[in-house]
Design an enzyme around this catalytic site. Structure first.
Site, PDB file in Angstrom:
ATOM      1  N   ALA A  53      27.306  51.320  52.343  1.00  0.00           N
ATOM      2  CA  ALA A  53      26.545  51.779  51.178  1.00  0.00           C
ATOM      3  C   ALA A  53      26.337  50.587  50.263  1.00  0.00           C
ATOM      4  CB  ALA A  53      27.304  52.885  50.446  1.00  0.00           C
ATOM      5  N   LYS A 216      46.236  43.879  37.364  1.00  0.00           N
ATOM      6  CA  LYS A 216      47.034  43.481  38.531  1.00  0.00           C
ATOM      7  C   LYS A 216      48.527  43.601  38.217  1.00  0.00           C
ATOM      8  CE  LYS A 216      43.391  40.238  39.918  1.00  0.00           C
ATOM      9  NZ  LYS A 216      42.887  38.871  39.702  1.00  0.00           N
TER      10      LYS A 216
HETATM   11  N1  HSE Z   1      38.156  37.134  38.612  1.00  0.00           N
HETATM   12  C1  HSE Z   1      39.371  37.190  39.350  1.00  0.00           C
HETATM   13  C2  HSE Z   1      40.137  35.920  39.103  1.00  0.00           C
HETATM   14  C3  HSE Z   1      39.140  37.292  40.820  1.00  0.00           C
HETATM   15  O1  HSE Z   1      39.609  34.996  38.498  1.00  0.00           O
HETATM   16  O2  HSE Z   1      41.268  35.830  39.530  1.00  0.00           O
HETATM   17  C4  HSE Z   1      39.496  38.500  41.524  1.00  0.00           C
HETATM   18  O3  HSE Z   1      40.477  39.287  40.978  1.00  0.00           O
END
Ligand code: HSE
Length: 438
Positions: A53, A216
């Protein structure tokens, strides 16, 4: 007859549908194609992309999509009869990605995602659905890109009590800070380079203001402490205030400035923050170059683990996504967050304002009689002991003062800086960065 556990329940190909054909989605297709034979041997069955998709079916992505079925509506993948498992690499905490996750799990289809924002915000609800349906919810690529950190901590270190997990979880910020350090670039020039190289999120504020790393971290903390995710409990501060001058002064003191994501248990409460900190130049995190990520976890039996690798990019992220797909093909899965959602702890939040440690303080002051005394008095009145002080400059009536404090309560140091900011000694807002004892 039930097959033995090391043999996948079926040897017919696993048919996957991929939502999103940007950098990561295209990387997944390329990896599945290039390593098809090896992956089939390891998974015990072939893995075929049967549907995708994406909004634009005409764009040349440099990948062979053969005869796959195209859907304009990603959510349709969930109900495509030729799709056994769904892979989502669209991104975004809500919207289509979340609808697709919910629809896939409702349809009884294993769901693999690289979506950190969605897992940080909705991971508990999605894991509960996956658990109820007894299917896999996998998100290795959501944290630290290609580093297999979820697998390492959820499986490899699962016998340990983990007291602390921390690291560099945003490649863009690390690229900027290390470019400022090694090539004396300005913040803006380094950010522009990171964007040109494709590391930064579409909205660079997600990177440089620490938002991406906070997503994260919340996922990592949940895995390490078998706790419910609490992304709102992460104190977040980005790197916009860091100047070339700070990088140079930190270096002179024997430190590197890094955007550190930290999760730590403190007397039964969970401390979570993302903020620029000083780390000793000789600490492994001081050596992490460019856009790499690194995670340190401290387990009570395994000791200190250090994992480093690419946190972004099509190849590394695809590596993590496809590892999850291989797990699905092997029928290898378990509770997404180490144990049943109902058994996860809802941890109280530790007070980040009262963390005790050394601080680096940068002040731009009016170069006049009595300023040093005012600084000393503010520190004394707040009960903060100064370990070292450097004054530089004095041109144009201003001077730079860099202080390092002895270990003190963060609130006390901030209080002293507030007092100074109310007077006329400072000509610019002060900066305080924690110095981590790692
Ligand atoms: N924008 C993120 C970073 C990449 O600079 O680590 C993926 O998570």
């Amino acid at each position: 007859m039930t097959p033995p556990p090391h043999v996948p329940q079926s040897t017919r190909p696993l048919r996957i549908g991929i939502a999103g054909l940007g950098t990561v989605g295209s990387g997944v297709v390329r990896l599945l194609d290039e390593n098809a034979a090896l992956i089939a041997r390891r998974a015990g069955r072939a893995i075929e992309v049967t549907a995708v998709a994406a909004r634009d079916a005409t764009r040349d992505r440099g990948i062979n999509l053969g005869a796959v079925r195209w859907h304009r509506d990603a959510v349709a993948l969930a109900n495509d009869p030729d799709v056994d498992a769904v892979v989502e690499v669209i991104g975004g905490a809500d919207g289509v990605a979340l609808e697709l996750a919910q629809a896939s799990l409702a349809a009884g289809k294993p769901f693999v995602t690289a979506n950190k924002a969605m897992i940080a915000a909705h991971g508990m609800a999605l894991a509960a659905r996956a658990e109820a349906a007894d299917i896999a919810l996998k998100f290795e690529a959501a944290v630290a890109g290609g580093i297999p950190v979820i697998k390492a901590l959820r499986e490899g270190a699962s016998a340990n009590r983990i007291e602390r997990v921390y690291g560099i979880l945003n490649g863009t910020c690390n690229f900027i800070l290390t470019a400022m350090e090694s090539r004396a670039l300005s913040f803006d020039a380094a950010l522009a380079e990171a964007q040109a190289l494709g590391y930064a999120e579409a909205d660079p504020g997600f990177d440089i203001d620490g938002v991406d790393a906070s997503h994260k971290l919340a996922i990592l903390a949940a895995i390490c402490f078998s706790a419910r995710t609490d992304v709102a409990g992460v104190t977040v501060e980005g790197i916009r205030a860091i100047s070339a001058e700070d990088i140079k002064e930190a270096d002179a003191l024997g430190y590197r400035i890094r955007l550190i994501a930290m999760a730590e248990m403190q007397n039964g409460a969970l401390l979570q923050y993302v903020r620029p900190c000083l780390v000793a130049a000789e600490h492994p995190l001081g050596y992490v170059p460019g856009c790499l990520n690194a995670v340190v976890a401290e387990g009570n039996f395994v000791g200190r683990l250090f994992l480093e690798g690419a946190g972004a990019g099509d190849g590394p992220t695809a590596s993590a996504v496809v590892a999850d797909i291989i797990d699905v093909a092997r029928d290898e899965y378990g509770p997404a967050f180490t144990m049943a959602v109902g058994a996860l702890d809802a941890l109280p939040r530790a007070d980040v304002g009262h963390v005790v440690g050394k601080s680096y303080i940068r002040l731009h002051v009016a170069d006049r009689t009595g300023v040093l005394a005012e600084i000393a008095i503010a520190m004394r009145d707040a009960g903060v002991s100064v370990e070292s002080l450097i004054q530089r400059g004095g041109t144009g009536g201003e001077a730079l003062i860099v202080l390092v404090t002895h270990a003190s309560d963060a609130a006390a140091v901030d209080g002293a800086l507030d007092t100074l900011a109310q007077g006329d000694a400072l000509v610019a807002p002060p900066l305080r960065l924690p110095i981590l004892a790692l």
